[in-house]
Design a protein around this motif. Structure first.
Motif, PDB file in Angstrom:
ATOM      1  N   UNK A 120      44.240  48.848  35.172  1.00 11.00           N
ATOM      2  CA  UNK A 120      45.065  48.159  36.258  1.00 11.00           C
ATOM      3  C   UNK A 120      44.269  47.333  37.445  1.00 11.00           C
ATOM      4  N   UNK A 121      43.003  48.117  37.420  1.00  9.86           N
ATOM      5  CA  UNK A 121      42.400  47.658  38.669  1.00  9.86           C
ATOM      6  C   UNK A 121      41.771  46.216  38.368  1.00  9.86           C
ATOM      7  N   UNK A 122      41.744  45.782  36.988  1.00 13.22           N
ATOM      8  CA  UNK A 122      41.444  44.498  36.541  1.00 13.22           C
ATOM      9  C   UNK A 122      42.228  43.366  37.321  1.00 13.22           C
ATOM     10  N   UNK A 123      43.405  43.496  37.523  1.00 16.01           N
ATOM     11  CA  UNK A 123      44.112  42.616  38.237  1.00 16.01           C
ATOM     12  C   UNK A 123      43.704  42.104  39.607  1.00 16.01           C
ATOM     13  N   UNK A 124      42.854  43.081  40.262  1.00 17.07           N
ATOM     14  CA  UNK A 124      42.100  42.809  41.506  1.00 17.07           C
ATOM     15  C   UNK A 124      40.983  42.064  41.336  1.00 17.07           C
ATOM     16  N   UNK A 125      40.342  41.751  40.316  1.00 17.48           N
ATOM     17  CA  UNK A 125      39.152  41.527  40.103  1.00 17.48           C
ATOM     18  C   UNK A 125      38.914  39.831  40.108  1.00 17.48           C
ATOM     19  N   UNK A 126      38.165  39.318  40.946  1.00 17.97           N
ATOM     20  CA  UNK A 126      38.192  37.790  40.587  1.00 17.97           C
ATOM     21  C   UNK A 126      36.639  37.365  39.908  1.00 17.97           C
ATOM     22  N   UNK A 127      36.792  36.487  39.017  1.00 19.92           N
ATOM     23  CA  UNK A 127      35.371  36.091  38.509  1.00 19.92           C
ATOM     24  C   UNK A 127      35.212  34.641  38.890  1.00 19.92           C
ATOM     25  N   UNK A 128      33.973  34.448  39.205  1.00 21.68           N
ATOM     26  CA  UNK A 128      33.638  33.001  39.908  1.00 21.68           C
ATOM     27  C   UNK A 128      33.220  32.163  38.290  1.00 21.68           C
ATOM     28  N   UNK A 129      32.799  30.813  38.700  1.00 20.35           N
ATOM     29  CA  UNK A 129      32.619  29.908  37.674  1.00 20.35           C
ATOM     30  C   UNK A 129      31.543  30.617  36.954  1.00 20.35           C
ATOM     31  N   UNK A 130      30.526  30.953  37.589  1.00 15.76           N
ATOM     32  CA  UNK A 130      29.393  31.501  36.999  1.00 15.76           C
ATOM     33  C   UNK A 130      29.348  32.392  36.252  1.00 15.76           C
TER      34      UNK A 130
END
Ligand SMILES: NC(=O)c1ccc[n+]([C@@H]2O[C@H](COP(=O)([O-])OP(=O)(O)OC[C@H]3O[C@@H](n4cnc5c(N)ncnc54)[C@H](OP(=O)(O)O)[C@@H]3O)[C@@H](O)[C@H]2O)c1
Length: 325
Positions: free
Chosen positions: A288-298
């Motif tokens: 569920x914690x994955x919903x708060x992860x942001x991934x950058x273009x890199x």
């Protein structure tokens, strides 16, 4: 937990859902109490989208009964999805999407789940012997009768989706999608055009993209991964190597590889919602914690460099890969 809208009919669900198949089939025997605890923990963490099917409790409704019991105290706060479309024959598992079977299975699902309506009713597999218009028409009747709210398809191809949609708008397509399985991306233009949402099943590659994979033969005898091509020698080592690289990348961001895999799916489009399965309340927290992860273009570029075309080996054993018709 952020929410997403699937399709154009108003279906709103948490960005990370939950698949309950694992509680009764596919990956060896489970513990019912732990399953109930996992579902309730998911709800506490803001997960509102729960996936089951007639198939997962074949002949007994065991999976739907377990899910229905687990959500009893908060049923109105969650979206329950189930599926019809199989039958047992002397030759093994067959398909059956005839209208009388859809009506019967739906009534059984309502009873097993202990609810007065099903939020999302999917056709589990396209049945080549029954025109999809008849399937969509039958689901439309069930929607008009108040037994079902939204219509979904699973493992369907563009022609089927279009024809079904012309009879009863399809809110969501569910198909396997993960860093190991990217073929379904070819269907996204049709989904965009028609305004259909997408549910990613086996989003952790059946548990491979978590760091917890073991070679075929080391699972319980009833676990399908003993026969899955991605776990067979030759593919297994390459897949482990890719997951190790993904795990190294995840570590630089202070997250786990499972979270990276789920967060990546959320970047693939606002219409995408993964439904990871786990029997463990602890792992629900991680997922569920994955919903708060942001991934950058890199990060996305690094992921693409590690796995440009998905994992090694087919997603099902030979002869079992669903054909999109
Ligand atoms: N429409 C279809 O035809 C179809 C087909 C397959 C699946 N589905 C749906 O999709 C749902 C999810 O798919 P899936 O269960 O096949 O695959 P998945 O979600 O990719 O992986 C599930 C496996 O990963 C393990 N796992 C989950 N989170 C983990 C974590 N954080 N760390 C380590 N291991 C973790 C689980 O083991 P533990 O339980 O030990 O944590 C389980 O064995 C199903 O439950 C079902 O509802 C639909």
């Amino acid at each position: 937990m952020q929410h997403r809208t699937l399709g154009s009919q108003g279906l709103e669900v948490s960005a990370i859902g939950y698949g309950s198949m694992d509680l009764t089939m596919a990956y060896g025997p489970g513990d019912e109490q732990e399953g109930v605890a996992a579902i309730r923990r998911a709800h506490e963490l803001g997960v509102t989208f729960f996936d089951t099917a007639e198939l997962y409790g074949w002949g007994t409704g065991s999976n739907e009964i377990l899910l229905g019991n687990a959500v009893k105290g908060f049923r109105d706060e969650v979206v329950l999805a189930t599926k019809f479309g199989f039958e047992r024959t002397e030759q093994g598992l067959g398909l059956n999407s005839r209208p009388d079977n859809i009506r019967k299975v739906t009534d059984n699902s309502l009873r097993y789940l202990g609810v007065d309506h099903i939020d999302v009713l999917y056709q589990h597999r396209v049945d080549p012997d029954v025109p999809i218009e008849d399937v969509a028409g039958t689901v439309k009747e069930l929607i008009d009768a108040g037994k079902v709210k939204y219509f979904g398809l699973s493992e369907a191809g563009p022609q089927t989706i279009r024809k079904a949609h012309s009879v009863q708008p399809v809110s969501v397509l569910q198909t396997e999608y993960s860093l190991f399985e990217r073929d379904v991306e070819q269907l996204f233009p049709v989904l965009d055009e028609l305004g259909v949402g997408f549910v990613a099943y086996s989003p952790l590659g059946r548990g491979f993209i978590t760091g917890a994979a073991k070679p075929a033969g080391e699972y319980d005898a009833t676990d399908m991964r003993n026969f899955d091509p991605r776990w067979q020698s030759g593919n297994f080592e390459k897949n482990v190597d890719a997951v190790n690289k993904l795990a190294d990348l995840a570590a630089t961001k202070g997250i786990t590889v499972s979270q990276l895999a789920l967060a990546w799916l959320l970047t693939r489009g606002e219409h995408v919602v993964p439904i990871p399965g786990t029997r463990s309340p602890k792992r629900i927290e991680e997922n569920a914690g994955a919903a708060d992860v942001s991934l950058a273009e890199a990060d996305l570029a690094s992921i693409d460099a590690i796995l440009p075309r998905g994992g090694f080996g087919a997603r099902y054993a030979e002869g079992h890969v669903p054909t999109w018709i």
